[in-house]
Structure formats: C-alpha cells, structure tokens
Scaffold this motif. Structure first.
Motif, PDB file in Angstrom:
ATOM      1  N   ARG A 182      -3.131  -1.554  -4.610  1.00 39.25           N
ATOM      2  CA  ARG A 182      -1.822  -1.997  -4.154  1.00 39.25           C
ATOM      3  C   ARG A 182      -0.902  -2.199  -5.367  1.00 39.25           C
ATOM      4  O   ARG A 182      -1.371  -2.516  -6.479  1.00 39.25           O
TER       5      ARG A 182
ATOM      6  N   GLU B 208       0.310   4.030   2.657  1.00 39.16           N
ATOM      7  CA  GLU B 208       0.699   3.618   4.008  1.00 39.16           C
ATOM      8  C   GLU B 208       2.213   3.708   4.185  1.00 39.16           C
ATOM      9  O   GLU B 208       2.709   4.208   5.207  1.00 39.16           O
TER      10      GLU B 208
ATOM     11  N   ASP C  92       0.876  -1.174   0.000  1.00 38.43           N
ATOM     12  CA  ASP C  92       0.000   0.000   0.000  1.00 38.43           C
ATOM     13  C   ASP C  92       0.915   1.227   0.000  1.00 38.43           C
ATOM     14  O   ASP C  92       1.570   1.544   0.997  1.00 38.43           O
TER      15      ASP C  92
END
Length: 788
Positions: free
Chosen positions: A643, A613, A610
């Motif tokens: 992703r 993140e 991700d």
C-alpha cells in the motif's frame, strides 16, 4: 697654334665641366637616395605606430567586451542570490522544500561557476547547503567566526551583497580559487506557515563561486592576432586565469620574477599597480620572458579593461574584491613583422634602383633613364602601399569568425563592415519575415550584401531609433557602455547584450563605431520563466490563505443550517429554503477544497491506498468513454504491491486527469498502456503511456504551471496537471513526463507520465529522491527532458 690651344682649353674645360657635372650628378643622386631611404624609414616607423595603435584598439575592444560579459554574469549571480533569498523556503528553512529550492537555483547558476549554495541559520550553529553534485547536507558547528556571517549580522548591511577576497585554502576546495558572494537573510516573505513575517534577521545566504572556471569560460576562446591571448587578475594582483597553468592563483608581481629573475618586469608591474588594480582601462607595452612556449626577451602589446563587481543599481559590495581586470596581450612582432617585411623589400628595391640610376647617370647622363627610374620607383611604392593596405584589412578582419555579432557603422548608422555571424543572423531573420525569398540555408550568406545598409534596413523603426540614440550618446559623452536590450529584426524579436565603442582617428575624432552584440535571447527567456515561477508560487500562497479564511465562515453557515433544518422539520417551506442554503454552502466548501489542492497546502496525510484496486475501479469507470473514443487499453498491474501513501479519492482524481489528457491527445483512437511496478527505492511507480500527438518541446517545461493549457479556449482550465502535481507531492511523491512530439518523431510519437508514490509504513518514512533512481533515468530519451 692659338686655335689648337683654344681647342685644348675648351676640351680641358669641357672635361673638367663633365667631371664636375658627373660629381654634381653623383652627389645629387646620393642625396636623393639618402632622402628616399630616410623617408622610407620614417614612413615605416609612422605606419608601424598606426598599425600598432589600431591593433591595440582592437585588443581593447576585446577586453572591454569580455569585461562587460563578466559584469553581466556577476550581476546575474546577484539577481539569482536575491531571488533565492526572497524565497520563503530558504528564509524559514522549511524542512521539505529548502533543498529543492536551492537545487533549482543551482541548476541555473552552475555554468557561472557556482559550486555550492549555503544557508547559515541565525544562531550560527547549522549550515544548510547543496553542493555541486546537487546533494543536500546539514552541517552543525560554529560558523560565527566566518567573516561574511559577522558582516551579515550588522543591520546597516541589509540589502547589500558581500564579495569575499579570492581564497585558495578554503576547506573542501583546496587548490581552487573560491569567491563567496553572500547576502543577509531577513524573514520578510509570506507563506501559509508564516502569514505575518517578523522581518527579523535570520542568518545569511551564500554562493561559493569557482572564479577560475568563471574567468576561463570567457577567455579560453579569445585570440588576438595569431598567438595573442587573454588573462584576468583580481584586485589583489592574483591571476584568476592564465595560459601558463602554474601562474593561476599566484601573485602577478612575484610569479614572473620567480620564473625569470634576469628580466626586468617594471613596465608591466607599473601598468598593473597604477592602472589595472585601480579599475582603469587602456593599453601599453611591456617586456616579457616567454610567449606560448617560447622563451626570451619578448616585447608585448597589452590592452586592459576593468570588471566592476558591484553594479550601479545595487548597494556597494563589501570587502576588497571590487575590481578585476581583463588583459588581452600579443607580441609586438606580430605587428612589426608585417610592416618590416614590406618595408625591407621596399628598401632593397630602392637601393637597387638607386644604384642603377647612379651608374646610369654617371655613364650615360641621360634624362630618359632618370624618368624611367622615377616611374619605376613610383610604381613600386604604389605596389607596396597596396600591400600595406591589404595587411591593414587583414587586421581589421581579425574578428570575422567570432561567435558574436561584430559590425561597424558611421554616425548615420550606415554599415561599414560586418562579420559573418551578424550577416547570418540578419539573413535568417529576413527569411523568417514572411517575404518570398530564399532562406539563409538555401543561399550563400554574403556579408558584403549588408555594406551600405542602415539600421532602418535591418531593424524595425523602434530598434533602429534606439541604436541611433545610443550612437549619439557615445559621441557626446565618449563613454563606452554595455546594455541588454530587445531588438526586432524583420518581425522576429531577439534580446542582445551590446557594447558600442567609438574608434578615434589621429585628431581624436570618432570616425566609426564598433558594435559587438551577443544573442542572449535564451538566457532572457529563462530569467523571465524563473520570475514567473516566483509569482505563481506567491499566487498559490495567497490562494491557500484566502481558502482558509473562507473555510471558517462557511463551516459556521453549514452548522447553523443543519441546526435550523432539525428545528423546522414541520415547516416544509422553510425546510426547502434551508436546503438551498445548505446546497450552496457545500458548493462553497468544494471550491475551498479545490483552492487548497491547487495551492498544494502542505497538510500531512497519513491515509494509505491499494494502487491496483484504485486503478481497476478507475478503468471500469472510464471503460465506456475509452471504447467510445476508439482507444484500446492494456493494463499490466504487478500483483501484491504494498500500500502507498495517499487518499484513494484524490489519487483517483489524478488518474482520471491523466487518462483524460491521454484521450484528448488521441483524437482518432490509439493505445493506452497502464503499468504498475515496485522500484528498488521503496516506491511504487504507475505509468500512463499513450500514442497521441505528444507535447511540443516549447510547452513541456510549463505543463505543471497553473492555468497553462495547450487545449483550445473553453476546452480546459489549465488546472488539471497542476492540481495532480499538488496531490502527488503532498504525499511525498513525484511526477515525471516524457513526450515525443509527432512533428519530430512521426514513427514513435506519444507521451508517458510516471507517478511515483512512497510505500506506506504507518509512520513517517523517507523514500529516496527520484533523481537518484536508475529506472527514472531510463525513461528520459535523448532530447526529451523530464519535468518534476
């Protein structure tokens, strides 16, 4: 009466004597006038012959220089073919890298007319190619009947280069003049996947060359006199380029006759058949039926020089295409027009003066008028002689505005003439030598300032000695040679491609040396860079091999250490020693991992990440450092991004490297912008933009090279961007760099790195190449390159 008779006899005698004197004077004047006219015509013919030979020598110099440049380009194509053929990506047709490797070579040879690079496998049923639009293709079919494929299969052709005849009907290139340059491919290179090459034949590699484009590049700007031009034909007599567009690709022996059947072209056909098609050089005259839109019987001067398609340091090429011939032609009228104009006026003046002297001699019989005639005639002859000398000077200045360095020297290296291009370069080099004198841009460049100077006044001693030895070689052997060599001018180094020609007088003695040089410093730099890239690729392959060889014994050491730790739990002293061994072994393992990352080992990784993140964690980690360095950050992270392919720890390492580089570029503080977005081609883009000093233009092409750094000694290893590049490309991504150096862009300086990563789909998927994305192009401002 007797006296009167005597007087009459005396008068009659005087009268007869006067008549005889007048007749004798008249005959003498007529004879002198005839001799003067005869000598005038004789002198005009000799002067015309001298001017014509001098003009043809100048044409021969242009033809020789053009042929030399063509030979250098062909040798450059052979070197590029050899370098590409030595690449492991091409030898083993590696799926992920063969097309990119071909594109790199195509970008450097496109200007030499290469329109396609093709690699045929050993079975002859597949062709892997990159076309002139840089698009890759894999074509299946039978290629075994192609002449150069059959030629490449023969073991005796290993290391040789094949040149095909010129073809006009090649599929895919109808109407274009295509020559194929090919080389057999053998499995000889070493990489990680092929540590022990078999050395077996694996197919053939070929360049498809548009020879009309290549030939036209060198002849389009050639002007001989006012209207002269150049053309090139191959060893089969086919025109590769010609100002008459409908001649291109046609046979020179038939196309002229087809246009004007009434004119005999035996002279030019004889020159072509016995001289040009046999690789000789020289000059001559012939009859043509046209010249630049004018039709009629036109006599032309021609000078020609051969283009040898096989270099002396390489094995002989295959096929009939061993020679081309460059011809420079101009109408004879351009030479004789000048001479005839001068001598026509002189002849008219001579006739007028002769008639005047004749009448004056008959009427006055005065010596004074005869002396005046002689003085006037001498003055007119001197005036016309000066006009003729000025006309010769104009012909010698035909190359004054050429883009190459053209100058002449005597056998002592003393400059006799020089064109403006050479004077500008020598003046520029003098202004860069550190002396307190005005720059070339601040003062008028005067070629006459260099007349009388020697090589030792222009070049450093080594370069001057080199030129003097070359002059002696040309004088002793009489052979005209071209060389590519370094030259240092007042401390600044250049690379020149030079030809030296000895010009001979009527006795066949060299009286001056004509030197033509072209500045090829930029091309030499590019060739050195490509060679260095090949060396770095080999270094990376070696590093990967060493890392894998070390990895196995290190794993064994760590395994036995762990086993001994379990067995010696009751022995603290031994435990302490084993822990030290384990710690050092882990350090070795880390070094091996870094070497593998540097070498960009092609390990397939299926991890997903991700991006938002990872960026949030990275910014939190770097927050204090950014605040300490007075750097403000702006993060624009697009929510709900898919992703991407990549290991989180390795990607975090890449982002930390890019942020640290931005921090180092903003010593007094600045703004760091980070942005994520989803492109239209199934990729996620991450942008890092800073307001730092930027990267100098001369360094931008090398920023991803291993061990290259712009930081001071001790502040950087030069592996950060190289390792980042290896990590991103391992996951199928790309990195683009755009930079505005502060010196050139004081109002908008800074650097932007854009990382593209493919979206993770759980299976192998191909994302579109970055070079086709519109958004990647919009981050390439004019004058700033993108480096993949």
């Amino acid at each position: 009466m007797l006296n009167q008779m005597k007087n009459n006899k005396m008068r009659r005698f005087s009268f007869l004597l006067s008549r005889y004197a007048i007749i004798v004077i008249l005959i003498g004047v007529l004879v002198l006038l005839g001799i003067s006219i005869y000598l005038g015509f004789k002198s005009a013919g000799q002067m015309f012959q001298i001017v014509k030979e001098d003009f043809n020598q100048q044409q021969l110099v242009l033809a020789q220089h053009t042929a030399s440049l063509l030979e250098q380009d062909i040798e450059f194509l052979k070197r590029e073919l050899r370098i590409l053929n030595h690449s492991a990506s091409v030898q083993y047709l590696e799926e992920l890298t063969w097309a990119n490797r071909m594109r790199v070579t195509l970008s450097s040879v496109r200007e030499e007319g290469v329109v396609e690079i093709r690699r045929i496998n050993r079975e002859g049923n597949k062709a892997f190619l990159v076309d002139e639009r840089s698009l890759e293709h894999i074509i299946t079919g039978s290629f075994k009947d192609i002449p150069y494929f059959a030629w490449a299969q023969q073991p005796e052709n290993q290391g040789r280069v094949y040149n095909s005849p010129i073809m006009t009907n090649l599929p895919g290139y109808f109407g274009r003049l295509i020559m194929i340059m090919a080389k057999p491919t053998y499995e000889e290179s070493v990489d990680e996947s092929h540590p022990h090459p078999s050395g077996n034949w694996s197919g053939v590699l070929a360049f498809y060359i548009d020879v009309h484009y290549l030939a036209h590049k060198f002849t389009s700007e050639i002007r001989s006199g006012k209207t002269g031009y150049a053309w090139i034909m191959d060893s089969q007599g086919t025109f590769l380029c010609h100002p008459e567009q409908d001649f291109i690709g046609k046979n020179a022996f038939t196309v002229r006759k087809a246009r004007m059947p009434a004119i005999s072209f035996d002279a030019i056909n004889e020159i072509q058949r016995k001289k040009m098609l046999t690789g000789q050089e020289g000059w001559g005259t012939y009859i043509s039926g046209w010249h630049r839109g004018e039709a009629g019987v036109i006599q032309k001067l021609i000078a020609y020089a051969p283009v040898k398609l096989s270099g002396s340091h390489l094995a002989a090429t295959a096929g009939p295409a061993n020679y081309w011939s460059v011809a420079v032609v101009a109408p004879v009228s351009e030479v004789e027009g000048v001479v005839h104009t001068i001598y026509r006026r002189q002849f008219l003046i001579q006739v007028i003066i002769g008639v005047f002297v004749l009448l004056s001699s008959v009427v006055l019989l005065n010596y004074r008028y005869e002396r005046q005639f002689t003085a006037t005639l001498e003055e007119e002859v001197n005036l016309k002689t000066e006009e003729l000398q000025r006309s010769q000077a104009r012909y010698q200045g035909l190359v004054e505005n050429a883009a190459d360095l053209i100058y002449s020297v005597d056998d002592k290296g003393c400059i006799q003439s020089i064109n403006r291009c050479a004077a500008c370069l020598f003046s520029l080099a003098r202004s860069l030598s550190g002396k307190p004198e005005a720059s070339a841009a601040q003062r008028e460049v005067r070629p006459e300032d260099f007349i009388g100077k020697t090589f030792y006044d222009i070049f450093d001693k080594k370069s001057a000695d080199f030129h003097m030895e070359w002059l002696q070689e040309v004088k002793n052997t009489g052979v005209t040679r071209s060389k590519r060599h370094p030259v240092t001018v007042k401390g600044k180094e250049f690379w020149f491609s030079t030809s030296i020609v000895g010009l001979k007088d009527e006795q066949g003695q060299v009286f001056v040396y004509e030197i033509i040089s072209r500045d090829v410093t930029g091309r030499k730099t590019m060739e050195d860079r490509l060679i260095n890239m090949e060396k770095l690729a080999s270094l990376g392959t070696m590093a990967a091999g060493v890392a894998h060889e070390i990895n196995n014994p290190v794993a064994v050491i760590l395994g036995f250490t762990e086993y001994l730790l379990d067995k010696t739990a009751e022995l603290p002293e031994i435990q302490e020693t084993l822990q030290v061994i384990e710690e050092e072994g882990l350090k070795c393992k880390k070094i091996v991992e870094n070497l593998l990352t540097f070498a960009r080992a092609p390990e397939r990784v299926e991890a997903s990440t991700d991006i938002n993140e990872i960026l949030e964690k990275t910014l939190a980690l770097m927050k204090n450092n950014l605040m300490t360095k007075k750097i403000h950050q702006e993060a624009t992270l697009t929510p709900d991004l898919p992703r991407v392919k990549g290991d989180p720890h390795e990607l975090q390492q890449v982002f930390i490297n890019l942020i640290n580089n931005a921090v180092d570029a903003m010593k007094g503080g600045g703004l760091l912008r980070i942005k994520t977005r989803l492109t239209t081609k199934n990729r996620v883009a991450i942008e890092f933009s800073d307001t730092g000093v930027g990267i100098p233009k001369e360094s931008q092409a090398k920023i991803f090279d291993p061990f290259f750094t712009t930081k001071k000694t001790g502040e950087g290893t030069g592996l950060g961007l190289s390792m980042s590049y290896g990590i991103i490309t391992k996951f199928g991504g790309k990195i683009i760099c755009n930079s505005y150096p502060e010196e050139e862009y004081p109002d908008k300086h800074g650097t932007t790195f854009i990382v593209y990563l493919p979206v993770f789909s759980g299976a192998e998927s191909e994302a579109a190449p970055i070079s086709s994305e519109a958004e990647a192009q919009q981050y390439q401002p004019p004058g700033i390159g993108s480096f993949l």
